[in-house]
Design a protein around this motif. Structure first.
Motif, PDB file in Angstrom:
ATOM      1  N   LEU A  58       1.004  -1.364   0.071  1.00  0.00           N
ATOM      2  CA  LEU A  58      -0.128  -0.053  -0.040  1.00  0.00           C
ATOM      3  C   LEU A  58       0.848   1.137   0.021  1.00  0.00           C
ATOM      4  N   ASP A  59       1.925   1.194   0.837  1.00  0.00           N
ATOM      5  CA  ASP A  59       2.756   2.307   0.702  1.00  0.00           C
ATOM      6  C   ASP A  59       3.367   2.743  -0.538  1.00  0.00           C
ATOM      7  N   ARG A  60       3.780   1.896  -1.346  1.00  0.00           N
ATOM      8  CA  ARG A  60       4.174   2.032  -2.666  1.00  0.00           C
ATOM      9  C   ARG A  60       3.124   2.764  -3.616  1.00  0.00           C
ATOM     10  N   PHE A  61       1.923   2.623  -3.274  1.00  0.00           N
ATOM     11  CA  PHE A  61       1.046   3.541  -3.969  1.00  0.00           C
ATOM     12  C   PHE A  61       0.392   4.554  -3.126  1.00  0.00           C
ATOM     13  N   GLY A  62       0.878   4.765  -1.951  1.00  0.00           N
ATOM     14  CA  GLY A  62       0.417   5.922  -1.127  1.00  0.00           C
ATOM     15  C   GLY A  62      -1.116   5.566  -0.749  1.00  0.00           C
ATOM     16  N   ALA A  63      -1.455   4.399  -0.702  1.00  0.00           N
ATOM     17  CA  ALA A  63      -2.624   4.104  -0.329  1.00  0.00           C
ATOM     18  C   ALA A  63      -3.077   3.986   1.216  1.00  0.00           C
ATOM     19  N   GLN A  64      -4.390   4.069   1.706  1.00  0.00           N
ATOM     20  CA  GLN A  64      -4.597   4.112   3.108  1.00  0.00           C
ATOM     21  C   GLN A  64      -4.254   2.739   3.635  1.00  0.00           C
ATOM     22  N   HIS A  65      -3.962   2.761   5.028  1.00  0.00           N
ATOM     23  CA  HIS A  65      -3.637   1.328   5.782  1.00  0.00           C
ATOM     24  C   HIS A  65      -4.744   0.708   6.248  1.00  0.00           C
ATOM     25  N   PRO A  66      -4.782  -0.451   6.569  1.00  0.00           N
ATOM     26  CA  PRO A  66      -6.046  -1.214   7.157  1.00  0.00           C
ATOM     27  C   PRO A  66      -6.172  -0.922   8.638  1.00  0.00           C
ATOM     28  N   GLN A  67      -6.919  -1.027   9.327  1.00  0.00           N
ATOM     29  CA  GLN A  67      -7.230  -0.930  10.721  1.00  0.00           C
ATOM     30  C   GLN A  67      -6.187  -2.118  11.378  1.00  0.00           C
ATOM     31  N   PRO A  68      -5.541  -1.864  12.581  1.00  0.00           N
ATOM     32  CA  PRO A  68      -4.863  -2.587  13.360  1.00  0.00           C
ATOM     33  C   PRO A  68      -5.601  -4.017  13.778  1.00  0.00           C
ATOM     34  N   GLY A  69      -4.998  -5.193  13.285  1.00  0.00           N
ATOM     35  CA  GLY A  69      -5.656  -6.303  13.391  1.00  0.00           C
ATOM     36  C   GLY A  69      -6.633  -6.619  12.548  1.00  0.00           C
ATOM     37  N   ALA A  70      -6.671  -6.013  11.388  1.00  0.00           N
ATOM     38  CA  ALA A  70      -7.792  -6.499  10.339  1.00  0.00           C
ATOM     39  C   ALA A  70      -7.528  -7.763   9.593  1.00  0.00           C
ATOM     40  N   THR A  71      -8.391  -8.388   9.283  1.00  0.00           N
ATOM     41  CA  THR A  71      -8.436  -9.475   8.390  1.00  0.00           C
ATOM     42  C   THR A  71      -8.956  -9.296   7.062  1.00  0.00           C
ATOM     43  N   HIS A  72      -9.192  -8.389   6.672  1.00  0.00           N
ATOM     44  CA  HIS A  72      -9.573  -8.107   5.000  1.00  0.00           C
ATOM     45  C   HIS A  72      -9.303  -6.471   4.923  1.00  0.00           C
ATOM     46  N   TYR A  73      -9.177  -6.157   3.872  1.00  0.00           N
ATOM     47  CA  TYR A  73      -9.130  -4.741   3.333  1.00  0.00           C
ATOM     48  C   TYR A  73      -9.468  -4.730   1.901  1.00  0.00           C
ATOM     49  N   PHE A  74     -10.336  -3.683   1.406  1.00  0.00           N
ATOM     50  CA  PHE A  74     -10.474  -3.346   0.054  1.00  0.00           C
ATOM     51  C   PHE A  74     -10.277  -1.867  -0.048  1.00  0.00           C
ATOM     52  N   GLY A  75      -9.497  -1.502  -1.191  1.00  0.00           N
ATOM     53  CA  GLY A  75      -9.224   0.060  -1.476  1.00  0.00           C
ATOM     54  C   GLY A  75      -8.343  -0.006  -2.817  1.00  0.00           C
ATOM     55  N   LYS A  76      -8.163   1.090  -3.352  1.00  0.00           N
ATOM     56  CA  LYS A  76      -7.546   1.492  -4.395  1.00  0.00           C
ATOM     57  C   LYS A  76      -6.190   1.750  -4.444  1.00  0.00           C
ATOM     58  N   ILE A  77      -5.342   1.324  -5.249  1.00  0.00           N
ATOM     59  CA  ILE A  77      -3.940   1.417  -5.244  1.00  0.00           C
ATOM     60  C   ILE A  77      -3.522   1.871  -6.703  1.00  0.00           C
ATOM     61  N   GLY A  78      -3.107   3.079  -6.777  1.00  0.00           N
ATOM     62  CA  GLY A  78      -3.154   3.666  -8.210  1.00  0.00           C
ATOM     63  C   GLY A  78      -4.453   3.563  -8.841  1.00  0.00           C
ATOM     64  N   LYS A  79      -4.389   2.843 -10.392  1.00  0.00           N
ATOM     65  CA  LYS A  79      -5.447   2.802 -11.158  1.00  0.00           C
ATOM     66  C   LYS A  79      -6.252   1.543 -10.864  1.00  0.00           C
ATOM     67  N   HIS A  80      -5.885   0.939  -9.906  1.00  0.00           N
ATOM     68  CA  HIS A  80      -6.634  -0.504  -9.857  1.00  0.00           C
ATOM     69  C   HIS A  80      -7.163  -0.644  -8.285  1.00  0.00           C
ATOM     70  N   GLU A  81      -7.996  -1.684  -8.065  1.00  0.00           N
ATOM     71  CA  GLU A  81      -8.804  -1.895  -6.779  1.00  0.00           C
ATOM     72  C   GLU A  81      -7.873  -3.085  -6.229  1.00  0.00           C
ATOM     73  N   LEU A  82      -7.658  -3.112  -4.942  1.00  0.00           N
ATOM     74  CA  LEU A  82      -6.976  -4.312  -4.506  1.00  0.00           C
ATOM     75  C   LEU A  82      -8.029  -4.727  -3.221  1.00  0.00           C
ATOM     76  N   LYS A  83      -8.216  -6.309  -3.145  1.00  0.00           N
ATOM     77  CA  LYS A  83      -8.713  -6.647  -2.303  1.00  0.00           C
ATOM     78  C   LYS A  83      -8.136  -7.707  -1.451  1.00  0.00           C
ATOM     79  N   TRP A  84      -7.625  -7.655  -0.350  1.00  0.00           N
ATOM     80  CA  TRP A  84      -6.784  -8.446   0.748  1.00  0.00           C
ATOM     81  C   TRP A  84      -7.572  -9.209   1.626  1.00  0.00           C
ATOM     82  N   GLU A  85      -7.334 -10.318   1.887  1.00  0.00           N
ATOM     83  CA  GLU A  85      -8.186 -11.309   2.812  1.00  0.00           C
ATOM     84  C   GLU A  85      -7.074 -12.356   3.448  1.00  0.00           C
ATOM     85  N   SER A  86      -7.339 -12.525   4.765  1.00  0.00           N
ATOM     86  CA  SER A  86      -6.278 -13.235   5.776  1.00  0.00           C
ATOM     87  C   SER A  86      -7.260 -14.283   6.116  1.00  0.00           C
TER      88      SER A  86
END
Length: 426
Positions: A58-86
């Motif tokens: 996320l830092d490479r694209f200047g994107a917002q960080h997830p909440q501490p202890g989060a198990t999922h994340y959805f947000g924009k990274i540049g021109k794309h959208e990222l979905k992350w799941e633990s």
């Protein structure tokens, strides 16, 4: 309404049902998917390392960080959208981009994940996939594209969710190291429905890959299980006749049982996880509501022909291990029963021998009692004669005659006293 205290986990549990919404994917579009898992002890991995790896991306694209202890994340990274799941054993990254590459399944689509970032991943790649979403008003051209993009003998293609989409894939790794899936959406299909189907394809591939880890474990156990079977058969064969050294056989059984139980303990998690992942694969395919496309095999048929036999092998191995454990336990019980019976027979013989010795001791005691009566009487007669010496002169009775008269009386008294003492002791 009166105030009432909420359970501490009420909101957390309620929000969990909405924690991982499906992405909205507009056609045409493309997606790059990645699942990462540590090679060992994945369930006990450092999850903070997973989140740190996500934050690095996320830092490479200047994107917002997830909440501490989060198990999922959805947000924009540049021109794309990222979905992350633990998940329990792995983490997944899905990147969505608008439009499709001019070259189908171009490996450059995966370049959104920097190479140095991939090298620093806290684990190994379980699977990765490139997904191409196109608009198709009819079926024209779909079969030709599927034939060009996928290996025909492995191709699975079907209409899904009421013919709103046609999905295709061959579950083979391409030269770039990725799986390939294609989705052809009808013009009227909404973005969220397309997103759900794309998500299902990613889940089918991921849980299929995780399930196959159980097959690898089952195959690796083959030689060890054959050795267990050989040892058990040999020990059981020795138990058919008279066992010369039951304790040694029992020790051998306990050793084999311990090895089998240790193997079961080491395999329980993997086999249990494999069963759970298999269920998820079948459920994800079921919710697609597949219909046959141009007579080709569906995803469900592909899994039935290739995936299901692998899962049956895992179940068979798990069942065989448990059966061996039960055999060893039953054999141990039988041998312990035999040892107990032999010990009971030995104890019975010992008790019989003790009874004989007790009878001999009683006879000896009676003999000693008879002799003791004579001995005591002898000394008692002498005492009586010494005490009655003056009477001999007064009555003119000789000592011999007086001894003859006193002896029966003394014997009777001594015999009576000895018997009375014995009766009181008994």
């Amino acid at each position: 309404m009166p105030a009432i205290e909420d359970h501490p986990l009420r909101y957390q549990m309620a929000n969990e049902l909405h924690a991982r919404p499906f992405p909205a994917v507009a056609a045409p579009s493309r997606a790059a998917y990645l699942a990462i898992k540590p090679a060992s002890n994945a369930a006990g991995r450092d999850r903070e390392a997973d989140r740190a790896h996500l934050i690095d991306l996320l830092d490479r694209f200047g994107a917002q960080h997830p909440q501490p202890g989060a198990t999922h994340y959805f947000g924009k990274i540049g021109k794309h959208e990222l979905k992350w799941e633990s998940h329990t054993e792995f983490v997944t990254y899905t990147v969505f981009g608008e439009g499709v590459a001019e070259r189908p399944f171009d490996a450059a689509t995966f370049a959104v994940f920097p190479e140095d970032w991939l090298e620093a991943a806290p684990g190994t790649r379980v699977t990765s996939a490139l997904i191409r979403v196109e608009v198709a008003d009819g079926d024209d051209g779909i079969a030709e594209k599927a034939r060009d993009w996928f290996v025909p003998e492995s191709l699975a293609i079907s209409r899904v969710v009421g013919d709103d989409l046609v999905v295709a894939g061959d579950f083979r790794i391409d030269p770039g190291g990725h799986m390939r899936f294609a989705a052809f959406a009808r013009p009227h299909v909404g973005d969220r429905r397309v997103g759900r189907v794309v998500q299902r394809l990613c889940e089918i591939e991921t849980y299929k890959a995780m399930s196959m880890l159980g097959l690898s474990r089952a195959r690796s156990l083959g030689p060890k299980m054959a050795e267990f079977d050989r040892k058990l058969t040999g020990l059981l064969e020795n138990m058919r006749g008279a066992v010369a050294h039951p304790a040694e056989v029992l020790e051998g059984l306990l050793e084999v049982s311990a090895e089998i139980e240790n193997t079961i303990a080491q395999s329980t998690f993997r086999f249990g996880a494999t069963g759970a992942y298999e269920t998820i694969v079948n459920q994800r395919i079921a919710v697609l509501r597949e219909e046959r496309f141009s007579g080709r095999q569906t995803f469900g048929e592909f899994m039935m022909r290739r995936f299901d036999p692998a899962m049956r092998t895992v179940k068979s191995t798990e069942g065989r291990l448990q059966a061996m454990s039960d055999r060893a336990l039953r054999a141990g019980d039988l041998l312990r029963t035999r040892v107990d019976v032999e010990r009971s027979a030995q104890n019975q013989e010992l008790l019989t021998s003790m009874d004989r010795r007790a009878d001999l001791q009683l006879r000896l005691q009676k003999t000693v009692e008879g002799l003791s009566v004579v001995a005591i009487s002898y000394y008692a007669v002498n005492l009586v004669l010494n005490m009655t010496g003056p009477l001999e002169e007064a009555f003119g009775i000789s000592k011999v005659v007086f001894a003859a008269l006193a002896t029966p009386i003394v014997l009777g008294i001594v015999w009576y006293l000895v018997n009375r003492i014995r009766r009181n002791m008994e």
